[in-house]
Design an enzyme around this catalytic site. Structure first.
Site, short mmCIF file in Angstrom:
data_model
loop_
_atom_site.label_atom_id
_atom_site.label_comp_id
_atom_site.label_asym_id
_atom_site.label_seq_id
_atom_site.Cartn_x
_atom_site.Cartn_y
_atom_site.Cartn_z
CG ASP A 281 0.65 -4.85 4.32
OD1 ASP A 281 0.07 -4.17 4.21
OD2 ASP A 281 0.23 -5.85 5.22
NE ARG B 106 -11.94 -6.88 7.56
CZ ARG B 106 -10.73 -6.01 7.35
NH1 ARG B 106 -11.15 -4.64 7.26
NH2 ARG B 106 -9.44 -6.37 7.02
CD GLN C 79 -1.00 1.06 4.84
OE1 GLN C 79 -0.14 0.05 5.33
NE2 GLN C 79 -2.19 0.76 4.49
CG HIS D 144 -1.60 -1.19 1.53
ND1 HIS D 144 -2.93 -1.48 0.74
CD2 HIS D 144 -1.66 -2.08 2.64
CE1 HIS D 144 -3.21 -2.72 1.14
NE2 HIS D 144 -2.64 -3.05 2.36
CE1 TYR E 166 -6.68 1.97 1.95
CE2 TYR E 166 -5.63 0.16 1.41
CZ TYR E 166 -5.86 1.06 2.24
OH TYR E 166 -5.31 1.27 3.41
CG HIS F 25 -2.25 -10.18 5.87
ND1 HIS F 25 -0.98 -9.79 6.06
CD2 HIS F 25 -2.96 -9.06 5.47
CE1 HIS F 25 -0.87 -8.60 5.61
NE2 HIS F 25 -2.22 -8.19 5.43
CG HIS G 202 -6.04 -7.32 2.93
ND1 HIS G 202 -6.84 -6.01 2.63
CD2 HIS G 202 -4.84 -6.95 2.93
CE1 HIS G 202 -5.61 -5.12 2.36
NE2 HIS G 202 -4.73 -5.68 2.76
CG HIS H 247 -9.80 -3.77 1.41
ND1 HIS H 247 -9.95 -4.34 2.88
CD2 HIS H 247 -8.85 -3.02 1.63
CE1 HIS H 247 -9.14 -3.66 3.74
NE2 HIS H 247 -8.34 -2.94 2.97
CD GLU I 95 -3.98 -8.00 8.44
OE1 GLU I 95 -4.89 -7.61 7.53
OE2 GLU I 95 -2.78 -7.32 8.67
C1 NGQ Z 1 -5.12 -2.09 4.36
N1 NGQ Z 1 -3.63 -3.36 5.73
O1 NGQ Z 1 -6.11 -1.86 3.85
O2 NGQ Z 1 -4.28 -1.05 4.35
C2 NGQ Z 1 -5.19 -2.95 5.49
C3 NGQ Z 1 -5.64 -2.52 6.77
C4 NGQ Z 1 -8.21 -3.04 6.75
C5 NGQ Z 1 -3.51 -4.48 6.22
N2 NGQ Z 1 -4.27 -5.25 6.35
C6 NGQ Z 1 -6.99 -1.90 6.74
N3 NGQ Z 1 -2.48 -4.66 6.49
O3 NGQ Z 1 -7.81 -4.34 6.54
O4 NGQ Z 1 -9.23 -2.49 6.92
ZN ZN Z 2 -2.43 -4.95 3.22
#
Ligand code: NGQ
Ligand code: ZN
Length: 454
Positions: free
Chosen positions: A321, A210, A61, A58, A121, A270, A233, A207, A236
């Site tokens: 990540d 969720r 980040q 990402h 995203y 993950h 994802h 994503h 996790e």
């Molecule tokens: C993200 N990152 O989308 O950047 C996610 C966190 C989420 C990681 N999972 C946010 N490492 O999963 O809602």
């Molecule tokens: Zn991620």
């Protein structure tokens, strides 16, 4: 013009070879490989390895790495970190993302990564309205990768909901959201922008469970052609597993396999919390586990079920990540150290056929990473991209080491960067540890952070 490299030692698909002449064609693909060849012309290197794919990034980040380490009044968790991260991304505009990504991608090249899977995203403007091109932000990442020279698999993110069961999105998620048509538009724009570029590919990234529902993802998959890969994802955090069970009666990986045809073109990022059946199912499907050990440690995720997964010959790859570390060495090392600490054994992730732990990890991450990026990379063989890493074999950490010991010593003996040169598509982009544009890119990065702090 054809390029030649002559390596005293090289890790080929079939194993180590000496005195190898590698011919690279005009398109940056490996054309010929001739071991045991006397050097006539071509650049001489000591040790040539495939560059490592980084399957999970990402980019935004990178700019907040280290800023999630201040304890708040309540107990900190993945979810409190996410709030900090959402707050940070509120101000990021397209030109900011470009400069952050360019800095990040230079750092990746220098560390020995040859390709990034950019799980992007942050699609829309600050108020949630679409930019003139819906693909604006993903195009910024693609441009940064192309300008820097890093291989790139665009993974635009499908995001529609705020939680399981089509829960409404949170305010902080408004920049992420798309319906089917808008999302397909993003993917097709990226496909057009990268058509004919052998250093680029385009996949998709729902994503997480969720953020989507079954109908939306099914519609998107049916509406698109030529996808390099599908990344998601999954499982996790334990809260995510509990919420998934409360919503559907199934665990996340279980739910995914029940509702989608998960196979070798999927990368499950993950996959930290798997029961034994899920571990077996993932391994048997040929999908890739996208492991990010330093971020998973940083965010308090838990341990991936690596011992069982490796015994079942599951495929996997690594990613940086959240970019609290940009170094394949650290990801591979912490994957092994995690299981050593858990099992109180050593060399746990070696295999019956490859006894050297570092070599075994390196080779598996190359193969899984290449597939997760959907590109012909990660292997020195004809027809594959000429994406190589040259290590500094005179360094005290490597001096006197041979073949598999070199990789073991690289991964398990220290922290200074041993990557000397990096070639992508036959072009030497890192020379003696430096990228030609690194000073200008770093200046732009600093100016960007100043603007974001103002
Ligand atoms: C993200 N990152 O989308 O950047 C996610 C966190 C989420 C990681 N999972 C946010 N490492 O999963 O809602
Ligand atoms: Zn991620």
């Amino acid at each position: 013009m054809t390029t030649k490299i002559w390596a005293a030692s090289a890790l080929l698909t079939g194993g180590w070879a000496d005195s190898v002449e590698i011919t690279i064609d005009d398109d940056g693909n490996i054309d010929g490989i001739a071991p045991d060849t006397v050097r006539v012309s071509g650049e001489r290197v000591e040790l040539l390895l495939p560059a490592m794919p980084n399957v999970h990034s990402h980019a935004h980040q990178r700019a907040m790495a280290g800023l999630g380490e201040r304890a708040s009044a309540s107990a900190d968790s993945f979810w409190t970190w996410r709030k900090v991260m959402y707050h940070y991304l509120e101000r990021i505009q397209p030109q900011h993302l470009y400069h952050i990504a360019a800095q990040l991608y230079v750092e990746m090249l220098k560390a020995g990564y040859g390709c990034v899977g950019e799980f992007q995203y942050l699609h829309h403007d600050i108020d949630g309205s679409a930019y003139q091109s819906r693909a604006e932000m993903s195009l910024q990442c693609m441009s940064a990768a192309r300008d820097v020279g890093l291989g790139f698999t665009a993974l635009p993110v499908l995001y529609r909901y705020g939680g399981f069961g089509a829960a409404p999105p949170l305010d902080g998620q408004k920049r992420f959201l798309n319906e089917t048509g808008g999302f397909i538009d993003i993917v097709e724009t990226l496909q057009q922008a990268s058509a004919g570029d052998a250093n680029c590919a385009v996949g998709i990234a729902p994503h997480s469970l969720r953020a989507i529902d079954q109908g939306l993802l099914a519609e998107v998959i049916a509406g698109l052609d030529d996808l390099a890969a599908i990344h998601i994802h999954i499982a996790e955090q334990t809260r995510e597993v509990d919420d998934c069970i409360a919503w559907s009666g199934l665990r996340p990986v279980e739910w995914l396999f029940e509702h989608f045809d998960v196979g070798p073109d999927w990368c499950l990022v993950h996959a930290t919390h798997l029961d034994d059946t899920e571990t077996a199912r993932m391994a048997a499907s040929g999908c890739i586990a996208g492991l990010c050990p330093t971020t998973e440690a940083n965010l308090g995720d838990g341990f991936f079920n690596a011992v069982d997964y490796f015994e079942r010959h599951g495929s996997w790859a690594i990613g940086s990540d959240s970019h609290i570390s940009i170094d394949p060495v650290e990801e591979l090392r912490w994957l092994e150290y995690g299981v050593r600490l858990q099992t109180r054994r050593r060399n746990v992730l070696a295999s019956p056929t490859t006894a050297n732990t570092g070599r075994n990890l390196f080779a598996a991450a190359l193969a899984g990473g290449a597939r997760a990026c959907g590109r012909s990379i990660g292997s020195i063989q004809p027809g594959y991209r000429a994406d190589f890493v040259v290590l500094d074999c005179d360094h005290p950490r490597l001096y006197g080491r041979n073949r598999d010991e070199l990789i073991d010593s690289w991964i398990f003996s220290g922290n200074d960067n041993l990557v000397r040169d990096v070639y992508i598509g036959g072009r030497k982009l890192i020379e003696n540890g430096h990228h030609a544009d690194e000073d200008a890119i770093a200046r732009n990065y600093r100016a960007t952070l100043d603007q974001l702090a103002a």
